[in-house]
Write a protein that holds these residues in place. Structure first.
Motif, mmCIF file in Angstrom:
data_model
loop_
_atom_site.group_PDB
_atom_site.id
_atom_site.type_symbol
_atom_site.label_atom_id
_atom_site.label_comp_id
_atom_site.label_asym_id
_atom_site.label_seq_id
_atom_site.Cartn_x
_atom_site.Cartn_y
_atom_site.Cartn_z
ATOM 1 N N LEU A 168 -12.268 5.604 7.670
ATOM 2 C CA LEU A 168 -13.115 5.931 8.823
ATOM 3 C C LEU A 168 -12.783 7.330 9.342
ATOM 4 O O LEU A 168 -13.682 8.126 9.655
ATOM 5 N N LEU A 191 -17.672 2.250 3.390
ATOM 6 C CA LEU A 191 -17.712 1.487 4.638
ATOM 7 C C LEU A 191 -18.814 0.436 4.576
ATOM 8 O O LEU A 191 -18.641 -0.707 4.997
ATOM 9 N N ARG A 216 -13.071 -7.937 11.055
ATOM 10 C CA ARG A 216 -13.064 -9.084 10.142
ATOM 11 C C ARG A 216 -11.945 -8.915 9.122
ATOM 12 O O ARG A 216 -11.541 -9.855 8.471
ATOM 13 N N LEU A 217 -11.471 -7.672 8.979
ATOM 14 C CA LEU A 217 -10.423 -7.401 8.003
ATOM 15 C C LEU A 217 -9.081 -7.473 8.693
ATOM 16 O O LEU A 217 -8.945 -7.209 9.866
ATOM 17 N N ARG A 218 -8.092 -7.835 7.894
ATOM 18 C CA ARG A 218 -6.774 -7.959 8.480
ATOM 19 C C ARG A 218 -5.755 -7.160 7.717
ATOM 20 O O ARG A 218 -5.995 -6.717 6.613
ATOM 21 N N GLY A 219 -4.595 -7.014 8.324
ATOM 22 C CA GLY A 219 -3.425 -6.475 7.644
ATOM 23 C C GLY A 219 -3.690 -5.160 6.950
ATOM 24 O O GLY A 219 -4.233 -4.212 7.525
ATOM 25 N N THR A 220 -3.321 -5.118 5.674
ATOM 26 C CA THR A 220 -3.379 -3.889 4.928
ATOM 27 C C THR A 220 -4.805 -3.336 4.845
ATOM 28 O O THR A 220 -5.005 -2.145 4.877
ATOM 29 N N TYR A 221 -5.776 -4.239 4.749
ATOM 30 C CA TYR A 221 -7.150 -3.782 4.566
ATOM 31 C C TYR A 221 -7.660 -3.027 5.779
ATOM 32 O O TYR A 221 -8.320 -1.995 5.663
ATOM 33 N N ALA A 257 -5.886 -1.341 7.864
ATOM 34 C CA ALA A 257 -5.216 -0.042 7.881
ATOM 35 C C ALA A 257 -5.930 0.936 6.948
ATOM 36 O O ALA A 257 -6.256 2.064 7.331
ATOM 37 N N LEU A 258 -6.215 0.477 5.734
ATOM 38 C CA LEU A 258 -6.896 1.338 4.762
ATOM 39 C C LEU A 258 -8.247 1.801 5.271
ATOM 40 O O LEU A 258 -8.616 2.965 5.143
ATOM 41 N N VAL A 259 -8.989 0.856 5.847
ATOM 42 C CA VAL A 259 -10.354 1.179 6.241
ATOM 43 C C VAL A 259 -10.371 2.137 7.424
ATOM 44 O O VAL A 259 -11.216 3.029 7.484
ATOM 45 N N LEU A 261 -2.613 -2.311 12.184
ATOM 46 C CA LEU A 261 -2.165 -0.927 12.079
ATOM 47 C C LEU A 261 -3.394 -0.050 11.954
ATOM 48 O O LEU A 261 -4.177 -0.212 11.029
ATOM 49 N N ILE A 264 0.878 -1.164 0.000
ATOM 50 C CA ILE A 264 0.000 0.000 0.000
ATOM 51 C C ILE A 264 0.913 1.209 0.000
ATOM 52 O O ILE A 264 1.545 1.514 1.001
ATOM 53 N N LEU A 312 -17.878 -2.397 2.349
ATOM 54 C CA LEU A 312 -16.904 -3.297 2.963
ATOM 55 C C LEU A 312 -17.576 -4.315 3.872
ATOM 56 O O LEU A 312 -17.122 -5.436 4.014
ATOM 57 N N ILE A 352 -10.340 0.444 -2.939
ATOM 58 C CA ILE A 352 -11.211 -0.283 -2.010
ATOM 59 C C ILE A 352 -12.517 -0.625 -2.718
ATOM 60 O O ILE A 352 -13.022 -1.742 -2.658
ATOM 61 N N ASN A 356 -1.273 -6.943 16.040
ATOM 62 C CA ASN A 356 -0.901 -7.012 14.637
ATOM 63 C C ASN A 356 -1.808 -6.218 13.713
ATOM 64 O O ASN A 356 -1.998 -6.582 12.556
ATOM 65 N N ILE A 394 3.941 -0.314 4.826
ATOM 66 C CA ILE A 394 3.060 0.850 5.002
ATOM 67 C C ILE A 394 3.814 1.958 5.734
ATOM 68 O O ILE A 394 3.821 3.118 5.324
ATOM 69 N N ALA A 426 -5.324 -11.045 4.023
ATOM 70 C CA ALA A 426 -4.204 -10.342 3.399
ATOM 71 C C ALA A 426 -2.924 -10.430 4.238
ATOM 72 O O ALA A 426 -2.972 -10.421 5.427
ATOM 73 N N VAL A 437 -17.424 -5.040 12.627
ATOM 74 C CA VAL A 437 -17.305 -4.977 11.173
ATOM 75 C C VAL A 437 -15.842 -4.961 10.739
ATOM 76 O O VAL A 437 -15.408 -5.769 9.928
ATOM 77 N N LEU A 438 -15.071 -4.037 11.337
ATOM 78 C CA LEU A 438 -13.715 -3.792 10.837
ATOM 79 C C LEU A 438 -12.754 -4.914 11.185
ATOM 80 O O LEU A 438 -11.812 -5.176 10.454
ATOM 81 N N ILE A 459 -9.513 -10.955 3.093
ATOM 82 C CA ILE A 459 -9.628 -11.009 4.550
ATOM 83 C C ILE A 459 -8.360 -11.600 5.155
ATOM 84 O O ILE A 459 -8.017 -11.305 6.278
ATOM 85 N N LEU A 475 -9.086 -4.465 -4.016
ATOM 86 C CA LEU A 475 -7.638 -4.271 -3.963
ATOM 87 C C LEU A 475 -6.951 -5.132 -5.011
ATOM 88 O O LEU A 475 -7.198 -6.324 -5.097
ATOM 89 N N HIS A 518 3.738 -6.503 5.583
ATOM 90 C CA HIS A 518 2.827 -5.482 5.065
ATOM 91 C C HIS A 518 2.824 -4.215 5.922
ATOM 92 O O HIS A 518 2.796 -3.110 5.398
ATOM 93 N N LEU A 519 2.851 -4.408 7.227
ATOM 94 C CA LEU A 519 2.802 -3.231 8.095
ATOM 95 C C LEU A 519 4.077 -2.412 7.941
ATOM 96 O O LEU A 519 4.037 -1.186 7.892
#
Lengths: 289, 639
Positions: free
Chosen positions: B139, A270, B126-131, B133-135, B76, A35, A273, A228, B74, A95, A289, B123-124, A287, A232, A91-92
């Motif tokens: 927000l 949002l 459920r997402l991991r890693g890069t996703y 962070a983006l979301v 971001l 990213i 998503l 998004i 873990n 970023i 990633a 909601v959020l 999910i 992605l 990944h972190l």
């Protein structure tokens, strides 16, 4: 009716500009899984390079655009090779490092050119006129370039040997390396193309919008929205989503009013998503990633 | 987190395994002491520079604490500004309309953001890693836009002004020393909250950060602890908003720009994962901003460079560097000679232990044909696109039963284990455990019902000691062996001499055995072993026999995927052969391994005459040959 057509055309040209903005960002994620938070900074650097060549050195605008592309691509190449590549699997970390690059880019432009917005006209100033609808030449040119760039990236990725190698590296780096592909050559190159596209966008689009050290934030936000929304890593998704964002912004701007447009877009994202985490066209599970 | 800083020196017994380390409380304790000092020394609270500087540092520190807390699981997060905004506007509304009582304000500014974080987290997270962070970035943008649009209640883009300062009795925390004191109190509340969360669930957080799949397979519910982190982090950010708005006296959307999150991430990353990290990072950040007040570009330039350099060269941030330096100094002082050679007793592990023979003392168990069916798998299938990795496999396992599953690479064996253990959702078929339908449940649910697994590659918490690995597994699992049994397991694997070693530093064989021991110690009803012997020395493989036998004796039903045919023949009374996702044969090793279809699958011979020849010649160990590549590959990975 005239207003409707003007709005539609406005939305489409805006969408084409956004598509150009999001293209490099989407490419960097699609191939490197990075990213690139410095995407907006590369856009700004591209804009200033073109501005410097055109307005301060006094060479033709076309040369400015070329220098912008090559300059940002070179910076991107070096940055990938010496920084990102070392932590490519985290990944972190990538970023955080691109965030660092974005801060450096903005600060460098600030100290070189000052905080004031630059007076950057670009090369094209005329306007097409069909009936009651006005379209500046520069926008037509941007639409054409956006179309060409999208086609070129698509052909590169899906119709060439290099594209196959890049996609193989994305799928399974270890295996691709075992088959003789060289990530240390290909990944910096892919990142250079992505940042070069950001520079190109900056050189073409900043005369339309504005050129100041921190206008990249907006570009970054638009790129986030597009990728998004589109899913992605999906290039067609990002392009379609960009046009959609442009249209929504134009229509809500004309018929509802200013700040509702971004709110509707962002909230929509949002909600999307929640309903469909892989975006409009994404089919991979992101999910994990 | 302050784990691992001072591993206790006792070894071997499980009572020692249980002993809690007190050092965990040390760092927060020191922090509180320092802050309290600054609070009570009057000189520090009257200085005009400090009156504006201290709240600024504290705001950044709390906001970075938000990022820091989520990094512990873990994730971001760029969501510090939106939660700060919630806190800030809660303060503005409550202080203006209800009461300016400081206690009420502090509680409200923690509780409201935290409550908002619960549905958002559902909601959020459920997402991991890069996703993720983006979301969170998106927000942040949404919240600012909402504030801008809500012109009535929140003042829109012109903001809310004239907010009364927090009060307690007759004291107004508006300016001077009172403002500093109030800010410090609020920061202490935030730190206490963060410290509590990160200490109480330190094992859970550390396990998620290091190896989430393993933690889940041992019974930990990742989403639950991520929610705890997210909710408390929201509360901490809310307090940052409180200090900010109380200091400014007016609330404005510009104070909560999404990009200010970059500073909080920077402070958190530069500070490092120690509890003091956010404080150190915030101090450095505020100092940079102060020094370059008139030339913001230079502080930004330095900050960007620091972010890249820290990520590249000092993964654990500045506090990590200090800890490493302190350790280095301590070692240099306490031991003048060359450090660390021969300090540890040479373990009785298998590496140098060539005398261990593959045990012949064990006789193969009889196939279990009576008693309760524990695991029942019915027509299980998994399709990836058009490829059927597993295609209608059925099997039954009774208490104490051992079933070997063999087959060429790509036969679907690991996929089968992944589906039974919950790591993959089947495309069809059923998994039933003691009559309970568990098809497609999550790994943690499977684990909680008694299905445990080991991994083909080594899978341990590699940054923690062996002892801490065991403590974590015990903390996550609903079931656990007795102390005596654990001692026995540790002796049998040779891990008893290595309890204080970092798991990732152990030789491959011992890591693999530890990865086997962890699920085994959860007393599973069903134990799924994915190539436990792969990559082990021949001498180490004997230990697998012992461990499997140990589990079966205690009533576990064992499913063993393995390529080592000698091992399989030694311990499995029953074999299931898979090929291209389907069952090829099922029965005793003697019958199955002479089955022409099986031989064809392994050796790729189709000709009948050749088959007849080979059937006479074939030694079961020959069957292992096609897999030699796998082992070699793993040996390369070891290096």
């Amino acid at each position: 009716m005239g207003e409707f057509i003007q709005t539609t055309i406005g939305g489409l040209t805006l969408g084409a500009q956004y598509a150009l903005m999001a293209l490099g960002f989407s490419l960097a994620f699609g191939i490197l899984r990075v990213i690139n938070f410095a995407h907006g900074a590369f856009y700004v650097v591209g804009g200033y390079l073109a501005y410097w060549i055109t307005n301060e050195v006094g060479l033709p605008y076309v040369l400015g655009v070329i220098v912008a592309v090559l300059g940002t691509a070179a910076i991107g190449y070096v940055f990938e090779l010496f920084v990102i590549e070392r932590r490519i699997d985290d990944h972190l970390a990538t970023i955080v490092m691109t965030l660092g690059a974005s801060l450096i880019g903005g600060a460098a432009m600030l100290s070189l050119f000052g905080a004031q917005a630059a007076q950057f006209e670009g090369g094209l100033t005329g306007t097409f006129r069909f009936g009651g609808v006005f379209v500046p030449h520069a926008r037509v040119m941007i639409i054409a370039v956006a179309g060409l760039a999208i086609a070129a990236v698509y052909l590169l990725l899906y119709k060439t040997q290099v594209g196959n190698a890049l996609r193989a590296l994305t799928d399974d780096r270890e295996m691709a390396v075992a088959m003789g592909m060289r990530p240390k050559v290909l990944f910096p190159m892919a990142f250079a193309i992505a940042t070069g596209l950001a520079g190109l966008t900056g050189a073409l689009v900043t005369p339309q919008f504005s050129l100041a050290p921190f206008v990249g934030e907006h570009v970054l936000m638009i790129s986030f929205l597009a990728v998004i929304l589109g899913g992605l890593g999906s290039l067609p998704g990002a392009v379609i989503a960009s046009v959609l964002v442009g249209l929504v912004e134009a229509f809500v701007g004309t018929y509802v009013g200013g700040s509702w447009a971004p709110l509707i877009l962002f909230t929509g994202i949002l909600v999307l998503l929640v309903a469909r985490p892989s975006g409009l066209l994404g089919h991979r599970t992101i999910i994990d990633a | 987190m302050p784990k691992n800083l001072a591993p206790s020196t006792t070894s071997t017994t499980s009572s020692a395994v249980r002993r809690r380390s007190r050092h965990v409380l040390l760092l927060p304790g020191i922090t509180l002491l320092l802050v309290a000092l600054g609070f009570f020394v009057p000189k520090l609270t009257a200085d005009p520079f400090l009156i504006s500087f201290v709240p600024t540092v504290l705001i950044t520190m709390l906001a970075s604490m938000h990022v820091w807390l989520l990094l512990r699981v873990n994730l971001l997060s760029f969501a510090s500004p939106p939660f700060m905004a919630v806190g800030g506007y809660v303060l503005a509304l409550v202080a203006t309309n209800v009461t300016s009582n400081a206690i009420v304000l502090i509680v409200a500014c923690v509780v409201v953001p935290a409550m908002l974080a619960i549905p958002l987290g559902l909601v959020l997270l459920r997402l991991r890693g890069t996703y993720f962070a983006l979301v969170t970035f998106v927000l942040a943008q949404v919240v600012v836009l909402i504030v801008v649009i809500a012109e009535g209640p929140l003042g829109g883009s012109s903001g809310l002004s004239g907010i009364p300062p927090a009060t307690l009795g007759a004291t107004q925390f508006a300016a001077g020393g009172d403002l500093v004191r109030f800010s410090v109190i609020v920061a202490l509340v935030g730190m206490a909250l963060a410290a509590t969360v990160s200490i109480v669930w330190r094992r859970h957080f550390a396990a998620i950060e290091e190896n989430e799949p393993l933690a889940a397979s041992l019974g930990l519910q990742p989403w639950r602890y991520k929610t705890y982190a997210f909710v408390s982090a929201a509360g901490v950010a809310g307090l940052a908003g409180l200090i900010l708005i109380n200091q400014l006296g007016n609330a404005h959307p510009d104070s909560f720009g999404p990009l200010s999150a970059v500073n909080h991430v920077a402070a958190s990353v530069i500070g490092g994962p120690s509890f003091l990290g956010p404080a150190v990072g915030a101090l450095i950040l505020a100092w940079l901003v102060h020094v370059f007040a008139s030339q913001a570009q230079y502080s930004q330039l330095l900050l960007g460079a620091a972010l890249i350099l820290v990520t590249l060269f000092a993964k654990r941030g500045l506090t990590g560097l200090v800890v490493d330096a302190a350790k280095f100094l301590a070692r240099a002082v306490s031991r003048p000679g060359p450090p660390d050679t021969g300090a540890r007793a040479e373990p009785r592990s298998a590496e140098g232990d060539t005398t261990t023979q593959v045990p012949n003392t064990l006789t193969r168990r009889e196939s279990v044909t009576t008693g309760e069916v524990v695991l029942s798998v019915d027509a299980l299938a998994k399709r990836f696109g058009g490829v059927a990795a597993v295609d209608g496999v059925s099997l039954e396992l009774r208490k104490g039963d051992i079933l070997g599953v063999i087959g060429p690479n790509g036969a679907g064996k690991t996929t089968l284990i992944n589906m039974i253990s919950g790591a993959m959702v089947p495309s069809g078929g059923r998994v039933t455990l003691s009559g309970k339908a568990l098809t497609g449940s999550s790994p943690q649910t499977m684990s909680r019902h008694g299905i445990a697994r080991s991994y083909q590659q080594t899978s341990v918490f590699s940054g923690a000691t062996v002892r801490e690995n065991l403590r974590r597994a015990e903390a996550f699992s609903k079931r656990w062996v007795s102390d005596e049994e654990l001692d026995e397991l540790l002796r049998e694997t040779g891990l008893d001499a290595r309890l204080d070693d970092i798991a990732g530093d152990l030789p491959y064989g011992l890591q693999k055995l530890l990865g086997l021991l962890l699920p085994l110690a959860t007393r599973p009803a069903v134990l799924l072993l994915d190539e436990p012997a792969a990559g082990l020395e021949v001498s180490e493989r004997g230990r697998i026999d012992q461990l499997v036998e140990w589990a079966a004796e205690r009533g576990s039903a064992v499913l063993l995927v393995e390529h080592d045919m000698d091992l399989v023949r030694r311990i499995c009374p029953r074999l299931l052969v898979m090929d291209t996702g389907k069952e090829l044969a099922h029965g005793t090793p003697e019958v199955v391994l002479t089955n022409p279809d099986v031989i064809t699958a392994y050796l790729g011979v189709a000709d009948d005459e050749e088959l007849a020849d080979i059937a006479d010649l074939v030694e079961p160990s020959v069957l292992a040959e096609p897999e030699a590549g796998t082992h070699r590959e793993e040996e390369i990975h070891r290096g």
